[in-house]
Design a protein around this motif. Structure first.
Motif, short mmCIF file in Angstrom:
data_model
loop_
_atom_site.label_atom_id
_atom_site.label_comp_id
_atom_site.label_asym_id
_atom_site.label_seq_id
_atom_site.Cartn_x
_atom_site.Cartn_y
_atom_site.Cartn_z
N ALA A 13 -3.18 10.22 3.18
CA ALA A 13 -2.79 9.35 2.09
C ALA A 13 -3.98 8.55 1.57
CB ALA A 13 -1.69 8.39 2.55
N THR A 14 -4.02 8.32 0.26
CA THR A 14 -5.07 7.52 -0.36
C THR A 14 -4.55 6.15 -0.78
OG1 THR A 14 -4.56 8.50 -2.50
CG2 THR A 14 -6.28 9.57 -1.19
N PHE A 15 -3.32 5.83 -0.38
CA PHE A 15 -2.74 4.54 -0.70
C PHE A 15 -2.40 3.82 0.59
CE2 PHE A 15 0.51 7.77 -0.55
CZ PHE A 15 1.44 7.23 0.30
N LYS A 16 -2.19 2.54 0.48
CA LYS A 16 -1.86 1.72 1.65
C LYS A 16 -0.36 1.52 1.72
CE LYS A 16 -2.85 -2.68 3.90
NZ LYS A 16 -3.58 -3.97 3.80
N VAL A 17 0.23 1.84 2.88
CA VAL A 17 1.66 1.65 3.09
C VAL A 17 1.91 0.21 3.54
CG1 VAL A 17 3.67 2.37 4.40
CG2 VAL A 17 1.99 4.07 3.65
N ILE A 18 2.74 -0.50 2.82
CA ILE A 18 3.06 -1.89 3.16
C ILE A 18 4.51 -1.95 3.62
CG2 ILE A 18 3.19 -4.26 2.34
CD1 ILE A 18 1.12 -3.56 0.23
N PRO A 19 4.75 -2.07 4.92
CA PRO A 19 6.13 -2.13 5.41
C PRO A 19 6.85 -3.37 4.88
CG PRO A 19 4.55 -1.78 7.20
CD PRO A 19 3.76 -2.17 5.98
N PRO A 20 8.16 -3.29 4.71
CA PRO A 20 8.91 -4.48 4.29
C PRO A 20 8.81 -5.56 5.36
CG PRO A 20 10.40 -2.73 4.99
CD PRO A 20 9.03 -2.12 4.93
N PRO A 21 8.72 -6.84 4.99
CA PRO A 21 8.59 -7.91 5.98
C PRO A 21 9.83 -8.03 6.86
CG PRO A 21 9.03 -8.82 3.81
CD PRO A 21 8.80 -7.36 3.61
N LYS A 22 9.60 -8.30 8.13
CA LYS A 22 10.72 -8.53 9.02
C LYS A 22 11.30 -9.92 8.78
CE LYS A 22 8.99 -5.58 12.74
NZ LYS A 22 8.60 -5.51 14.18
#
Length: 299
Positions: A13-22
């Motif tokens: 992947a060339t993008f950054k995965v940002i998980p949803p905040p807990k």
């Protein structure tokens, strides 16, 4: 690059995965304050130390491995609690079995899981599996349990009675080994004298995010095993000890019924038998990108 392959996504992947905040502690308290306090009391309770086991046997537990083949610690028994393959295909399923067979443990036991559709004889062929794939599997020295049991002899001569099942309450109809949540699936299935119980589903209210099976929990109260290994609930990796006391019963009731102050008071007043629960999910987190280590216990 295939988007169906999580390893390809993670590596290419060339993008950054940002998980949803807990949710924060305050947010969880505001949503269900009584249940939040009850669970805190349950976590904080002091569990009296048990007697050391006679002729101890070490058990290594994994589940929901999919593509992952982590390093396995040494032990007497190796257990996989289902979801060996990510797509139900013979190739991925066999690859995981080959990895397990390469381990030095003298006893290796496996149950299937929801994603192991090729093992479910009641399912029609799918995109990744065909009828007859199950009959092509090379098990090696692995013992496969499907609503069945076995008795094994540990290296120290200790006999262990083990029973396993791949079945879970329905979550996604396209997956395997599922039953209606209101069905009395477990009644009369699990023998009364079991040392190790292996199921793909957790019992309701314990290491499960409330997705486990309430009827399985009832069976644990009726016939507690010494060790219960499971998977499926990928966000609840870890261990817990059931003591089958009033505190445990009150917390389970609150989880199921979402009750309030009266039930919280019952938890506060409550301070036998024991079952060590192990949720052995190796894969978890956002897009299943979290990796965990196998869990090793002694019984």
């Amino acid at each position: 690059m295939s988007l169906n392959n999580p390893r390809a996504v993670a590596q290419g992947a060339t993008f950054k995965v940002i998980p949803p905040p807990k949710p924060t502690v305050w947010q969880r308290f505001r949503k269900k304050p009584c249940l939040f306090l009850a669970l805190k009391l349950y976590d904080w309770r002091r569990i009296a130390p048990s007697e050391p086991p006679q002729r101890p046997v070490s058990v290594v537990c994994v589940s929901n491995t999919y593509y992952q083949h982590p390093e396995i610690p040494k032990g007497d028994v190796l257990i996989h609690a289902g979801d060996l393959s990510p797509d139900g295909s013979l190739a991925h399923f066999q690859r995981t079995l080959d990895w397990l067979n390469d381990q030095p443990h003298s006893i290796k036991i496996v149950v299937a899981g929801m994603t192991d559709q090729l093992m479910d004889r009641n399912r029609d062929p799918g995109r990744c599996w065909n009828r007859g794939d199950r009959d092509k599997i090379d098990w090696g020295d692995i013992i496969y349990l499907e609503n069945s049991g076995t008795t094994v002899m540990a290296p120290n001569g200790k006999r262990l009675r083990i029973w396993g099942s791949p079945c879970s309450p329905i979550r996604e109809k396209r997956q395997g080994f599922q039953y209606p949540r209101d069905e009395s699936f477990w009644k009369g299935k699990i023998p009364e004298t079991v040392d190790i119980l292996i199921t793909h589903t957790p019992p309701y209210g314990h290491l499960d995010s409330s997705t486990g099976c309430y009827q399985l929990l009832h069976e644990l109260w009726e016939n507690p095993p010494r060790l219960h290994v499971f998977g499926r609930a990928r966000e609840n990796y870890g261990t817990e000890v059931l003591q089958y006391d009033k505190l445990q019963s009150s917390v389970e009731f609150m989880i199921g019924c979402d009750e309030g102050l009266k039930e919280l008071w019952q938890v506060i007043k409550a301070t036998g038998r024991r079952t060590l629960l192990v949720n052995a999910c190796i894969t978890g987190g956002f897009w299943n990108m979290t990796r965990r280590e196998p869990i090793k216990v002694v019984i």
